[in-house]
Design a protein around this motif. Structure first.
Motif, short mmCIF file in Angstrom:
data_model
loop_
_atom_site.label_atom_id
_atom_site.label_comp_id
_atom_site.label_asym_id
_atom_site.label_seq_id
_atom_site.Cartn_x
_atom_site.Cartn_y
_atom_site.Cartn_z
N ALA A 586 88.17 92.53 -13.43
CA ALA A 586 89.29 92.63 -14.24
C ALA A 586 90.55 94.00 -13.25
O ALA A 586 90.74 94.77 -14.11
CB ALA A 586 89.64 92.54 -15.90
N SER A 587 91.90 93.77 -13.92
CA SER A 587 92.96 94.62 -13.41
C SER A 587 93.48 94.20 -14.68
O SER A 587 94.23 94.45 -15.44
CB SER A 587 94.06 94.21 -12.33
OG SER A 587 93.00 93.86 -10.81
N TYR A 588 93.82 96.23 -14.97
CA TYR A 588 94.39 96.63 -15.96
C TYR A 588 96.01 97.16 -15.73
O TYR A 588 96.05 98.10 -14.83
CB TYR A 588 93.65 97.48 -16.87
CG TYR A 588 92.47 97.30 -17.61
CD1 TYR A 588 92.24 96.96 -19.03
CD2 TYR A 588 91.13 97.67 -16.81
CE1 TYR A 588 90.97 96.28 -19.95
CE2 TYR A 588 90.22 96.55 -17.20
CZ TYR A 588 89.68 96.69 -18.84
OH TYR A 588 89.09 96.37 -19.36
N PHE A 589 96.39 96.90 -16.60
CA PHE A 589 98.32 97.19 -16.52
C PHE A 589 99.28 97.71 -17.42
O PHE A 589 99.02 97.73 -18.51
CB PHE A 589 98.61 95.44 -15.62
CG PHE A 589 98.86 95.00 -14.19
CD1 PHE A 589 99.76 95.23 -13.02
CD2 PHE A 589 97.57 93.89 -14.33
CE1 PHE A 589 98.93 94.45 -12.27
CE2 PHE A 589 97.83 93.28 -13.23
CZ PHE A 589 98.12 93.63 -12.19
N LEU A 590 99.31 98.55 -16.66
CA LEU A 590 100.01 99.44 -17.53
C LEU A 590 102.26 99.96 -17.81
O LEU A 590 101.82 99.83 -16.16
CB LEU A 590 99.05 101.33 -18.54
CG LEU A 590 98.02 101.15 -18.27
CD1 LEU A 590 97.97 102.74 -18.11
CD2 LEU A 590 97.80 100.99 -19.76
N PRO A 628 89.24 101.59 -16.86
CA PRO A 628 88.83 101.75 -15.81
C PRO A 628 90.27 102.45 -14.87
O PRO A 628 90.90 101.35 -14.07
CB PRO A 628 88.12 100.42 -15.23
CG PRO A 628 88.17 99.28 -15.96
CD PRO A 628 88.92 100.49 -16.68
N ARG A 629 89.51 103.59 -14.37
CA ARG A 629 91.05 103.79 -12.95
C ARG A 629 91.08 103.72 -12.11
O ARG A 629 92.22 103.17 -11.96
CB ARG A 629 90.47 105.38 -13.37
CG ARG A 629 91.85 106.19 -12.46
CD ARG A 629 91.42 108.14 -12.35
NE ARG A 629 91.51 108.41 -14.17
CZ ARG A 629 93.06 108.61 -14.52
NH1 ARG A 629 93.88 108.15 -14.02
NH2 ARG A 629 92.75 108.88 -15.79
N ASP A 630 90.16 102.89 -11.56
CA ASP A 630 89.96 102.46 -9.96
C ASP A 630 90.71 100.82 -10.30
O ASP A 630 90.83 100.77 -9.55
CB ASP A 630 88.50 102.15 -9.40
CG ASP A 630 87.48 101.48 -10.02
OD1 ASP A 630 87.83 101.64 -11.21
OD2 ASP A 630 86.41 101.05 -9.56
#
Length: 641
Positions: A586-590, A628-630
């Motif tokens: 999964a991709s995390y968006f801030l 996860p930073r990447d």
């Protein structure tokens, strides 16, 4: 195992004993080292309001110290305040959260005012956490002067080195060192109690000071200087707030038993012994604590004292980390970078920004004041202020929680607050001699925290306007008003609530015309409780449609927890999120907000600058939420305050 179950009882007793020993090492370090400097400070000839040395005054001062400890520590904290907790947690921050919870339910303006007063009390604790390491370690190292007078010039440098080493090792955590804290403090209390007995044997008449008549007679008969002496007498109760604040780690029973069974008797014997020593020879006023032992034992006592004061400093440093962390969770400070230093013990944390701030402040105090006697004037103000506010909050919360009759609350509050306010008034007379320092620190911390709370509310309101309603955003996606191609994968957007669309999601759709096949909007809620159980950690909402792949998740954390978003999402049932969340890919968006000073009259200009400056210490969101930073994408926006 026999039928009586003795082995089980023995095991329980062993566990209880271990908890009490651990509490001795963490909870009582500050108050347990007060005998080092309290009595000599009362009779300090350089005090602007000195107490004349006479037999009656010595009896009166020792009696006043004993009964101050009994009233403030034993009655106010042990018997009363520690009966109120927030899911096991104590301390002034726990009282503030209870006020916030119940005050909003009852709509009382008094609760709002008291909560603000509580924040000022927490601000005073930051002053305490700066002064305690300085005065404690200084007072211990000053014992070298009783070993060799020529060592006086080395007291400040040695103290500074010890302080620097203490703060440098904070990042490694206190778990390993903490294992020896308890045994060291047991040795400490046994030694100071034995030293006190040796002094009492020389002049057993000092035991009469245990009678309250001597304390009352000293205050009423010599009020013109006894009142000023209270500013030094209060040093005997420094660390009382730690008993309450650390209740969540050890429990009320262990702290009560440790206090009544060892700490109170040992400290009482030490004060009595020092009083007896001064009665024998008034020249012992310079350092009665160290002069209780013969010449050959003073160097070992200095070493033991230094170890005990380092433990006292460690306790208050850890407390500062905890208070700062809780304040951030409750919205009074920016999100701070926090490192957990123990995999097994909840609450053992390291806050780098607070650590370096404390180190700089403590070293400044050491080199500016250069003696424990000079710092004592500043110390009392922080202590009395915090104790008074805690007492006031306790009685208000007790009235709400237990429905205690008003006449009982008023009577108890008047009696105990009269004592507290007498100490506050005495310390106010030392304003020009150092008491201004903790007030300045507290006022600065209070201003920062209230400004951050106000600015945060302004930014949140503006952010909600920019984000727009979430339900309307979803309807536009379904109706084609917003065109976005669905691409494979899972996108997780962190958002402040359920009502608005995340800025990062809106930007992705409006500018890139894409949305992921599976979208999860996560809101982090900090509950007014220390910790949240896993079965209450997350709830999911399909936002009215079970087929669009968009789900809102509320993740709840206690104010003593550091949010771990991936771990919380792993608790979800796939049926609740319209399919399984692929957390591995999964991709995390801030949504990152850049603050700018605007023309609107939302706050005073200086507060706007302060709010923006404070925002620069905000911790990295990806690290704070354990993302996860990447696989984390940050999309920025500008907001004016």
């Amino acid at each position: 195992m026999n039928a009586s179950g003795a082995p089980h009882g023995s095991a329980r007793d062993t566990v209880r004993l271990a908890v009490i020993v651990a509490a001795l090492g963490v909870v009582f370090g500050d108050i347990g080292t007060s005998p080092i400097y309290t009595l000599q400070t009362v009779f300090n000839p350089e005090d602007p309001h000195p107490v004349p040395v006479s037999t009656d005054n010595i009896y009166g001062v020792v009696s006043l110290i004993f009964w101050s400890v009994m009233i403030i520590v034993t009655v106010t904290y042990i018997l009363l305040a520690m009966r109120i907790d927030n899911d096991g947690e104590g301390g002034i921050m726990a009282l503030i959260t209870l006020l916030r919870r119940w005050g909003s339910q009852r709509g009382g303006r008094a609760a709002v005012v008291l909560a603000a007063l509580g924040i000022f009390g927490a601000s005073l604790f930051f002053g305490d956490s700066m002064i305690t390491p300085a005065i404690s370690v200084l007072s211990a190292v000053e014992g070298l002067k009783t070993v060799e007078a020529s060592m006086a010039d080395y007291v400040v440098p040695i103290t500074a080195v010890i302080i620097v080493v203490l703060f440098l090792v904070q990042r490694r955590g206190t778990a390993a060192v903490g294992k020896v804290f308890g045994p060291v403090m047991i040795v400490w209390f046994v030694v100071i109690g034995a030293c006190g007995i040796s002094g009492i044997v020389q002049h057993p008449g000092i035991l009469r000071a245990l009678s309250p008549t001597y304390a009352v007679g000293f205050l009423t008969g010599h009020f013109h200087f006894a009142f000023f002496a209270l500013a030094a007498v209060v040093l005997s109760v420094t660390g009382a707030e730690a008993l309450y604040a650390d209740m969540g780690h050890f429990g009320r029973r262990a702290i009560t038993r440790g206090w009544l069974g060892m700490v109170l008797p040992a400290c009482t014997l030490s004060y009595l012994g020092q009083g007896a020593l001064i009665l024998e020879d008034q020249s012992n006023l310079s350092s009665p604590f160290f002069l209780l032992v013969p010449d050959w034992a003073r160097l070992p006592l200095v070493v033991l004292t230094t170890a005990a004061t380092v433990i006292a400093a460690q306790a208050v440093i850890t407390g500062a980390y905890s208070v700062a962390s809780q304040a951030a969770q409750l919205g009074y400070l920016p999100r701070l970078r926090i490192a957990h230093t123990s995999e097994t013990t909840i609450g053992q944390i390291y806050v780098p920004w607070i650590n370096w701030l404390l180190l700089t402040s403590v070293l400044t105090l050491i080199f500016a004041f250069r003696s424990s006697a000079a710092l004592a004037y500043a110390y009392g103000m922080a202590v009395t202020g915090t104790i008074t506010i805690t007492t006031l909050l306790f009685f208000y919360v007790a009235h709400i929680r237990w429905s205690t009759p008003r006449w009982i609350i008023v009577t108890g509050a008047v009696l105990l607050l009269s004592v507290d306010l007498l100490f506050v008034a005495a310390n106010l007379t030392k304003i020009l001699h150092g008491a201004w320092l903790p007030l300045l620190i507290a006022l600065t911390a209070f201003t920062i925290m209230t400004t951050w709370q106000r600015g945060r509310a302004i930014v949140t309101a503006e952010r909600e306007r920019l984000e727009g309603p979430l339900d309307q955003f979803i309807e536009e996606l379904r109706s084609g008003g917003l065109v976005a191609q669905r691409v494979p994968g899972t996108a997780i957007f962190l958002n402040r609530g359920r009502t608005t669309a995340p800025l990062a999601l809106r930007a992705n759709v409006e500018h890139n015309q894409v949305r992921h096949e599976h979208v999860v909007i996560v809101s982090i809620h900090t509950e007014p409780v220390p910790r949240v159980a896993d079965d209450q950690r997350v709830t999911a909402d399909d936002l009215g449609y079970g087929d669009d792949g968009i789900t809102h998740v509320t993740a709840r954390f206690g104010y003593m927890e550091t949010p771990d978003v991936p771990a919380a999402l792993a608790l979800l049932d796939p049926e609740a999120t319209e399919g399984r969340i692929d957390l591995e890919r999964a991709s995390y968006f801030l949504s990152k907000i850049e603050l700018r000073k605007g023309p609107a009259a939302t706050m005073a200009t200086w507060r706007k600058h302060l709010f923006i400056a404070t925002s620069h210490i905000t911790a990295d969101a990806a690290e704070y939420f354990n993302l996860p930073r990447d696989r984390t994408v940050i999309i920025g926006s500008h907001v004016e305050v």
